[in-house]
Design a protein around this motif. Structure first.
Motif, PDB file in Angstrom:
ATOM      1  N   ALA A  76       0.810  -1.188   0.046  1.00 34.22           N
ATOM      2  CA  ALA A  76      -0.056   0.033  -0.013  1.00 34.22           C
ATOM      3  C   ALA A  76       0.875   1.237   0.073  1.00 34.22           C
ATOM      4  O   ALA A  76       0.518   2.241  -0.735  1.00 34.22           O
ATOM      5  CB  ALA A  76      -0.909   0.001   1.302  1.00 34.22           C
ATOM      6  N   ALA A  77       1.854   1.317   0.814  1.00 36.11           N
ATOM      7  CA  ALA A  77       2.868   2.420   0.973  1.00 36.11           C
ATOM      8  C   ALA A  77       3.641   2.504  -0.323  1.00 36.11           C
ATOM      9  O   ALA A  77       4.037   3.726  -0.666  1.00 36.11           O
ATOM     10  CB  ALA A  77       3.572   2.260   2.160  1.00 36.11           C
ATOM     11  N   ALA A  78       3.929   1.503  -1.201  1.00 35.70           N
ATOM     12  CA  ALA A  78       4.515   1.761  -2.248  1.00 35.70           C
ATOM     13  C   ALA A  78       3.643   2.100  -3.422  1.00 35.70           C
ATOM     14  O   ALA A  78       4.105   2.721  -4.458  1.00 35.70           O
ATOM     15  CB  ALA A  78       5.467   0.400  -2.726  1.00 35.70           C
ATOM     16  N   SER A  79       2.187   1.868  -3.409  1.00 33.79           N
ATOM     17  CA  SER A  79       1.404   2.148  -4.358  1.00 33.79           C
ATOM     18  C   SER A  79       0.967   3.504  -4.489  1.00 33.79           C
ATOM     19  O   SER A  79       0.513   4.048  -5.519  1.00 33.79           O
ATOM     20  CB  SER A  79       0.469   1.076  -4.516  1.00 33.79           C
ATOM     21  OG  SER A  79      -0.548   1.440  -3.209  1.00 33.79           O
ATOM     22  N   ARG A  80       1.062   4.255  -3.356  1.00 30.28           N
ATOM     23  CA  ARG A  80       0.584   5.648  -3.191  1.00 30.28           C
ATOM     24  C   ARG A  80       1.251   6.330  -2.068  1.00 30.28           C
ATOM     25  O   ARG A  80       1.732   5.753  -1.068  1.00 30.28           O
ATOM     26  CB  ARG A  80      -0.889   5.831  -3.025  1.00 30.28           C
ATOM     27  CG  ARG A  80      -1.576   4.826  -1.822  1.00 30.28           C
ATOM     28  CD  ARG A  80      -2.941   4.859  -1.743  1.00 30.28           C
ATOM     29  NE  ARG A  80      -3.561   3.880  -0.818  1.00 30.28           N
ATOM     30  CZ  ARG A  80      -3.418   4.578   0.657  1.00 30.28           C
ATOM     31  NH1 ARG A  80      -3.314   5.844   0.724  1.00 30.28           N
ATOM     32  NH2 ARG A  80      -4.202   3.589   1.481  1.00 30.28           N
ATOM     33  N   GLU A  81       1.052   7.392  -2.186  1.00 25.46           N
ATOM     34  CA  GLU A  81       1.852   8.539  -0.931  1.00 25.46           C
ATOM     35  C   GLU A  81       0.414   8.440   0.178  1.00 25.46           C
ATOM     36  O   GLU A  81      -0.562   8.687  -0.054  1.00 25.46           O
ATOM     37  CB  GLU A  81       2.006   9.935  -1.508  1.00 25.46           C
ATOM     38  CG  GLU A  81       2.400  10.766  -0.446  1.00 25.46           C
ATOM     39  CD  GLU A  81       2.925  11.915  -0.861  1.00 25.46           C
ATOM     40  OE1 GLU A  81       3.448  12.876   0.031  1.00 25.46           O
ATOM     41  OE2 GLU A  81       2.663  12.251  -1.986  1.00 25.46           O
ATOM     42  N   LEU A  82       0.920   8.074   1.526  1.00 26.46           N
ATOM     43  CA  LEU A  82       0.328   7.895   2.577  1.00 26.46           C
ATOM     44  C   LEU A  82       0.062   9.150   3.134  1.00 26.46           C
ATOM     45  O   LEU A  82       1.134   9.985   3.140  1.00 26.46           O
ATOM     46  CB  LEU A  82       0.746   7.043   3.575  1.00 26.46           C
ATOM     47  CG  LEU A  82       1.093   5.534   3.280  1.00 26.46           C
ATOM     48  CD1 LEU A  82       1.841   4.548   4.457  1.00 26.46           C
ATOM     49  CD2 LEU A  82      -0.316   4.907   2.894  1.00 26.46           C
ATOM     50  N   ASN A  83      -1.210   9.507   3.550  1.00 31.03           N
ATOM     51  CA  ASN A  83      -1.324  10.852   4.015  1.00 31.03           C
ATOM     52  C   ASN A  83      -1.669  10.507   5.508  1.00 31.03           C
ATOM     53  O   ASN A  83      -2.779   9.990   6.030  1.00 31.03           O
ATOM     54  CB  ASN A  83      -2.725  11.510   3.638  1.00 31.03           C
ATOM     55  CG  ASN A  83      -3.049  12.937   4.135  1.00 31.03           C
ATOM     56  OD1 ASN A  83      -2.507  13.140   5.257  1.00 31.03           O
ATOM     57  ND2 ASN A  83      -3.957  13.351   3.438  1.00 31.03           N
ATOM     58  N   PRO A  84      -0.692  10.954   6.588  1.00 30.33           N
ATOM     59  CA  PRO A  84      -0.789  10.604   7.939  1.00 30.33           C
ATOM     60  C   PRO A  84      -1.868  11.231   8.598  1.00 30.33           C
ATOM     61  O   PRO A  84      -2.247  10.735   9.657  1.00 30.33           O
ATOM     62  CB  PRO A  84       0.538  11.224   8.600  1.00 30.33           C
ATOM     63  CG  PRO A  84       0.957  12.242   7.520  1.00 30.33           C
ATOM     64  CD  PRO A  84       0.404  11.714   6.373  1.00 30.33           C
ATOM     65  N   VAL A  85      -2.753  12.153   7.948  1.00 32.84           N
ATOM     66  CA  VAL A  85      -3.642  12.773   8.821  1.00 32.84           C
ATOM     67  C   VAL A  85      -4.950  11.767   8.596  1.00 32.84           C
ATOM     68  O   VAL A  85      -6.012  11.876   9.407  1.00 32.84           O
ATOM     69  CB  VAL A  85      -4.354  14.006   7.933  1.00 32.84           C
ATOM     70  CG1 VAL A  85      -5.650  14.574   8.408  1.00 32.84           C
ATOM     71  CG2 VAL A  85      -3.153  15.189   8.086  1.00 32.84           C
ATOM     72  N   LEU A  86      -4.883  10.803   7.451  1.00 34.71           N
ATOM     73  CA  LEU A  86      -6.155   9.893   7.575  1.00 34.71           C
ATOM     74  C   LEU A  86      -5.767   8.673   8.106  1.00 34.71           C
ATOM     75  O   LEU A  86      -4.804   8.226   8.182  1.00 34.71           O
ATOM     76  CB  LEU A  86      -6.200   9.515   5.884  1.00 34.71           C
ATOM     77  CG  LEU A  86      -6.304  10.754   4.788  1.00 34.71           C
ATOM     78  CD1 LEU A  86      -6.339   9.967   3.585  1.00 34.71           C
ATOM     79  CD2 LEU A  86      -7.727  11.363   5.092  1.00 34.71           C
ATOM     80  N   ASP A  87      -7.109   8.397   9.085  1.00 32.78           N
ATOM     81  CA  ASP A  87      -6.749   7.420   9.820  1.00 32.78           C
ATOM     82  C   ASP A  87      -6.648   6.066   9.415  1.00 32.78           C
ATOM     83  O   ASP A  87      -5.567   5.286   9.872  1.00 32.78           O
ATOM     84  CB  ASP A  87      -7.926   7.169  10.921  1.00 32.78           C
ATOM     85  CG  ASP A  87      -8.307   8.409  11.708  1.00 32.78           C
ATOM     86  OD1 ASP A  87      -7.244   9.076  12.023  1.00 32.78           O
ATOM     87  OD2 ASP A  87      -9.475   8.848  11.894  1.00 32.78           O
ATOM     88  N   ALA A 140       0.743   2.955   8.141  1.00 28.22           N
ATOM     89  CA  ALA A 140       2.082   3.668   8.374  1.00 28.22           C
ATOM     90  C   ALA A 140       2.568   2.918   9.584  1.00 28.22           C
ATOM     91  O   ALA A 140       3.780   2.696   9.602  1.00 28.22           O
ATOM     92  CB  ALA A 140       1.915   5.159   8.576  1.00 28.22           C
ATOM     93  N   LEU A 141       1.765   2.714  10.611  1.00 34.44           N
ATOM     94  CA  LEU A 141       2.354   1.915  11.820  1.00 34.44           C
ATOM     95  C   LEU A 141       2.899   0.478  11.389  1.00 34.44           C
ATOM     96  O   LEU A 141       3.915  -0.004  12.090  1.00 34.44           O
ATOM     97  CB  LEU A 141       1.244   1.598  12.712  1.00 34.44           C
ATOM     98  CG  LEU A 141       0.557   2.714  13.514  1.00 34.44           C
ATOM     99  CD1 LEU A 141      -0.510   2.469  14.515  1.00 34.44           C
ATOM    100  CD2 LEU A 141       1.932   3.073  14.624  1.00 34.44           C
ATOM    101  N   HIS A 142       2.466   0.032  10.290  1.00 35.23           N
ATOM    102  CA  HIS A 142       2.987  -1.452   9.749  1.00 35.23           C
ATOM    103  C   HIS A 142       3.925  -1.235   8.764  1.00 35.23           C
ATOM    104  O   HIS A 142       4.060  -2.360   8.317  1.00 35.23           O
ATOM    105  CB  HIS A 142       1.686  -2.582   9.428  1.00 35.23           C
ATOM    106  CG  HIS A 142       0.708  -2.535  10.522  1.00 35.23           C
ATOM    107  ND1 HIS A 142      -0.345  -1.720  11.021  1.00 35.23           N
ATOM    108  CD2 HIS A 142       0.825  -3.730  11.470  1.00 35.23           C
ATOM    109  CE1 HIS A 142      -0.931  -1.915  11.985  1.00 35.23           C
ATOM    110  NE2 HIS A 142      -0.510  -3.279  12.451  1.00 35.23           N
TER     111      HIS A 142
END
Length: 220
Positions: A145-156, A162-164
């Protein structure tokens, strides 16, 4: 020769890929997960994290090597701290009908039942392999998931992903792999043959599949 944990994953790659391509993981990865389904997932995952604390407490108790006890303690600390804090902070922002939450928890309870039951039926070796299977699934899912798109830490949901993929979580999965490699190859010595390890690993993945599917009970 590859480490035993790597061989375990390789032998069961097809089953792991099936889990990784399940509906929940697919929707969580591409951000199409419906709000009501995420709310249900938060509720059931919090319940499972509590069960995982108990399993890791058992592995700490049963750990044959004193020098490794601290690794189990660190995992318990992470589950009780970072992960349960996440649910405490996030769940209030994702409301669902109490009846829906209760139904999801009921339908998903097989995962906790399985992993807690394995403590009695398979002992330390089974508990280690089960947790290794679960954490490998989450590491691979969240890494993709992290490689497929930019994670937005504001989104739960992205914060959970991101924790994983954090260095500490990756380290924990690596340590579980090392515990797998340290298992004796006979059950008489508290370990298990490759066939035993495969059975525990795939049973855990199957229980995870049913767990994730438990949030979909309204035909949507």
């Amino acid at each position: 020769m590859k480490p035993r944990s790597h061989e375990l994953v390789a032998r069961n790659r097809d089953i792991l890929e099936r889990s990784l391509n399940g509906r929940f993981i697919t929707e969580a990865t591409d951000s199409s997960l419906a709000p009501q389904h995420f709310a249900r997932y938060l509720a059931i995952e919090e319940q499972f994290v509590k069960a995982a604390v108990r399993v890791r407490a058992f592995t700490l108790f049963a750990e044959p090597n004193w020098d490794s006890v601290a690794h189990h303690a660190a995992s318990i600390e992470d589950l009780l701290g970072e992960q349960l804090t996440y649910f405490h902070d996030v769940r209030a922002r994702h409301n669902a009908a109490p009846a829906d939450i209760g139904r999801a928890i009921e339908l998903s309870s097989g995962l906790s039942t399985y992993v807690l039951g394995s403590v009695s039926s398979a002992g330390y070796a089974g508990a280690i392999v089960n947790m290794f299977a679960a954490e490998t699934l989450y590491l691979e899912w969240c890494s993709r998931a992290a490689a497929s798109r930019e994670l937005n830490p504001v989104l739960d949901l992205d914060a959970w992903i991101a924790l994983h993929v954090s260095p500490s979580f990756r380290k924990q999965v690596g340590i579980l792999g090392a515990f797998v490699e340290a298992l004796p190859e006979t059950t008489a010595e508290g370990g298990g043959s490759d066939e035993h390890l495969d059975a525990w690993f795939t049973a855990m993945l199957g229980a995870e599949d049913n767990f994730h599917d438990a949030i979909y009970f309204d035909g949507a």
